[in-house]
Structures are given as structure tokens and as C-alpha cells.
Design a protein around this motif. Structure first.
Motif, PDB file in Angstrom:
ATOM      1  N   SER A 293       0.818  -1.223   0.000  1.00  0.00           N
ATOM      2  CA  SER A 293       0.000   0.000   0.000  1.00  0.00           C
ATOM      3  C   SER A 293       0.849   1.269   0.000  1.00  0.00           C
ATOM      4  CB  SER A 293      -0.930   0.008   1.214  1.00  0.00           C
ATOM      5  OG  SER A 293      -0.184   0.066   2.421  1.00  0.00           O
ATOM      6  N   GLY A 294       2.186   1.134   0.036  1.00  0.00           N
ATOM      7  CA  GLY A 294       3.063   2.289  -0.078  1.00  0.00           C
ATOM      8  C   GLY A 294       3.807   2.675   1.180  1.00  0.00           C
ATOM      9  N   THR A 295       3.604   1.948   2.281  1.00  0.00           N
ATOM     10  CA  THR A 295       4.307   2.253   3.532  1.00  0.00           C
ATOM     11  C   THR A 295       5.701   1.650   3.495  1.00  0.00           C
ATOM     12  OG1 THR A 295       2.217   2.222   4.761  1.00  0.00           O
ATOM     13  CG2 THR A 295       4.250   2.019   6.043  1.00  0.00           C
TER      14      THR A 295
ATOM     15  N   VAL B 197       4.447  -7.237  -5.434  1.00  0.00           N
ATOM     16  CA  VAL B 197       3.983  -7.842  -4.185  1.00  0.00           C
ATOM     17  C   VAL B 197       2.455  -7.922  -4.162  1.00  0.00           C
ATOM     18  CG1 VAL B 197       3.829  -7.503  -1.687  1.00  0.00           C
ATOM     19  CG2 VAL B 197       6.005  -7.161  -2.856  1.00  0.00           C
ATOM     20  N   THR B 198       1.785  -6.865  -4.649  1.00  0.00           N
ATOM     21  CA  THR B 198       0.317  -6.851  -4.687  1.00  0.00           C
ATOM     22  C   THR B 198      -0.219  -7.985  -5.545  1.00  0.00           C
ATOM     23  OG1 THR B 198       0.268  -4.447  -4.370  1.00  0.00           O
ATOM     24  CG2 THR B 198      -1.710  -5.480  -5.280  1.00  0.00           C
TER      25      THR B 198
ATOM     26  N   THR C 249      10.415   0.263  -4.076  1.00  0.00           N
ATOM     27  CA  THR C 249       9.761   1.266  -4.910  1.00  0.00           C
ATOM     28  C   THR C 249       8.338   0.854  -5.255  1.00  0.00           C
ATOM     29  OG1 THR C 249      10.462   0.255  -6.984  1.00  0.00           O
ATOM     30  CG2 THR C 249      12.011   1.776  -5.923  1.00  0.00           C
ATOM     31  N   GLY C 250       7.651   1.730  -5.997  1.00  0.00           N
ATOM     32  CA  GLY C 250       6.298   1.419  -6.455  1.00  0.00           C
ATOM     33  C   GLY C 250       6.270   0.190  -7.350  1.00  0.00           C
ATOM     34  N   HIS C 251       7.354  -0.010  -8.102  1.00  0.00           N
ATOM     35  CA  HIS C 251       7.454  -1.197  -8.962  1.00  0.00           C
ATOM     36  C   HIS C 251       7.403  -2.465  -8.120  1.00  0.00           C
ATOM     37  CE1 HIS C 251       8.824  -3.848 -12.167  1.00  0.00           C
ATOM     38  NE2 HIS C 251       9.800  -4.269 -11.373  1.00  0.00           N
TER      39      HIS C 251
END
Length: 258
Positions: A19-21, A58-59, A51-53
Motif C-alpha cells: 500500500s506504499g508504507t 507484491v500486490t 519502490t512502487g514497482h
């Protein structure tokens, strides 16, 4: 660090990363239970380049795992519904060391519950490919390869034999250890698979739970009296009347203490 990456603590951290944490302090504080004792080490381990990548990857992995968990749950519910009429039979097979509830269900799915189809335990073992092959050349017999049999039944028996070989104080674990020492783990495993299948046949045929012979079976089998009875039975089968008389063993003279 964590023994189970997909446990409650690990999953919470992975969800937070997805989620970006990325703050290691926030992430390590998600630890639960005994893992909280390792928060300082977790904080250091979670200080990394993410990173976001990475979050996207992972998502997607977590989504696939969630789908598989849901699919397993749905299929398990359907299996339980279909196997319900054979619940008592499943419980019966579940008494075999190494055979859990799911393995018992799989055994019934592969061999059924009517053993008159096979007629004998040896025929079932031969059909399943879980008995030694026999090769003869120039009048000499030698062990051959086992036939393939049912792919899925072989898989279930393999897992059951592995579990049985790790049990404590059971006939199957003793059998595995005895054969492994002489002929290696592969042949020992097949022997245990054969024993499990033969036991399943007789249990289904007689509607009886598993009776373990005990880890000391092979030791007891060497008992002279038992061996004499076995020889007498063999001679009787050949048409001879034999009477065994045990010789008295003379006492051993022990030196007197000075």
C-alpha cells in the motif's frame, strides 16, 4: 527473522509495503506475538530499497495467494459434501499412522470402499504398483521395477509414507528404519507405502480400525519360541508331523568373588 512470511505479522507488513508504507519503524511495529521481541532487528531488516514497482509485484503475488486460498476453501467444502456418506470410513483410515483426514479422503477416491473388487490385498498392491516387481532370467529371480499404477494414488501414498516414517514408536517407522539401513530410503519408502495400502485394504474389508504391531515387532519376531511355532506351521503345511522339544540350557559357571 520471521519463521512464516505469510503469517499474521508477515502478511501485515507485506500489505503495508504494497500500500506504499516504507517506514521501517511503522512496518516493524506491525509485528505480533513473539516476533515483537525482534522489533529492533526487524527495523534494521526493513530498511531497504522498495519502490512502487516492487509494490505492484507484491500486490499481484498476494492477490494470487488469496485466490488460491479461496479456491482451496471452496474445493474443500465440496469435497467434504461429497465424501460425507463415507465419513465413518474416512475416520477409519485416519487411524493409520501417516494418514491424515485429507489423505484418507484421497485414498477412498482412488480405491473406493468395496474391496471385493480386488479380492485380495496383494491384488490391490499390484494394481496400485506398490509392490516389488519380479524379473526372472536363466532360472534366477531378481527384483524388478514396480509398475507405475495410479499416479495420484502413488502421490498420496508417498506423502503418507513420509509422514509415517517420522512417527514415534510405530511399526511403520520401525519398518522404514530397518529397510532403509539395508536397501536405502527409496525402497524403504515403497515398502511402507505397500504396508499402508495393505492395511487400508484389510481395514475396509473388515470394517476395523488400524492395529499397530508396535515398534518392537521386528525384535519380538526373532523370539525363539515364535520362530519355532512358525517352522512347525511350515512343516505341518508340507504334511509332516513334527514335535519340538526345547533343550535345557546348562547354567553358566560364574567365578566366585575372591
Amino acid at each position: 527473522m520471521a519463521s512464516d512470511l505469510l503469517g499474521k505479522s508477515g502478511r501485515a507488513m507485506l500489505d503495508a509495503l504494497a500500500s506504499g508504507t516504507t517506514d521501517p519503524t511503522v512496518l516493524s511495529d506491525l509485528a505480533k506475538g513473539q516476533l515483537r521481541k525482534k522489533i529492533p532487528a526487524l527495523r534494521e531488516a526493513l530498511t531497504a530499497f522498495f519502490t512502487g514497482h516492487h509494490a505492484i509485484i507484491v500486490t499481484e503475488i498476494l492477490a494470487k495467494l488469496d485466490y488460491l486460498d479461496d479456491a482451496i476453501g471452496r474445493l474443500s467444502t465440496e469435497i467434504d459434501r461429497v465424501i460425507a456418506p463415507f465419513a465413518d470410513t474416512v475416520a477409519l483410515l485416519d487411524t493409520i499412522p501417516g494418514v491424515d483426514l485429507r489423505t484418507a479422503q484421497c485414498l477412498i477416491a482412488e480405491i473406493g470402499v468395496d474391496m471385493t473388487v480386488f479380492g485380495a490385498a496383494e491384488r490391490l498392491a499390484s494394481w496400485a504398483g506398490r509392490c516389488p516387481g519380479q524379473y526372472e532370467s536363466a532360472g534366477k529371480s531378481a527384483g524388478g521395477k514396480t509398475r507405475k499404477g495410479s499416479k495420484w494414488l502413488r502421490l498420496y501414498l508417498h506423502e503418507a509414507a513420509r509422514a509415517a516414517s517420522r512417527t514415534k514408536n510405530t511399526y511403520l517407522s520401525a519398518q522404514y528404519g530397518r529397510i532403509k539401513a539395508r536397501r536405502g530410503p527409496a525402497k524403504a519408502r515403497v515398502a511402507v507405502e505397500h504396508s499402508i495400502l495393505v492395511a487400508a485394504y484389510h481395514m475396509l474389508d473388515r470394517d476395523e480400525p488400524y492395529h499397530d504391531r508396535g515398534a518392537d515387532y521386528f525384535t519380538r519376531r526373532r523370539d525363539p519360541a515364535h520362530h519355532a511355532r512358525r517352522l512347525a506351521a511350515q512343516m505341518d503345511a508340507l504334511g509332516y508331523d513334527v514335535a519340538f522339544t526345547r533343550r535345557e540350557t546348562p547354567p553358566t559357571d560364574t567365578p566366585k568373588a575372591a
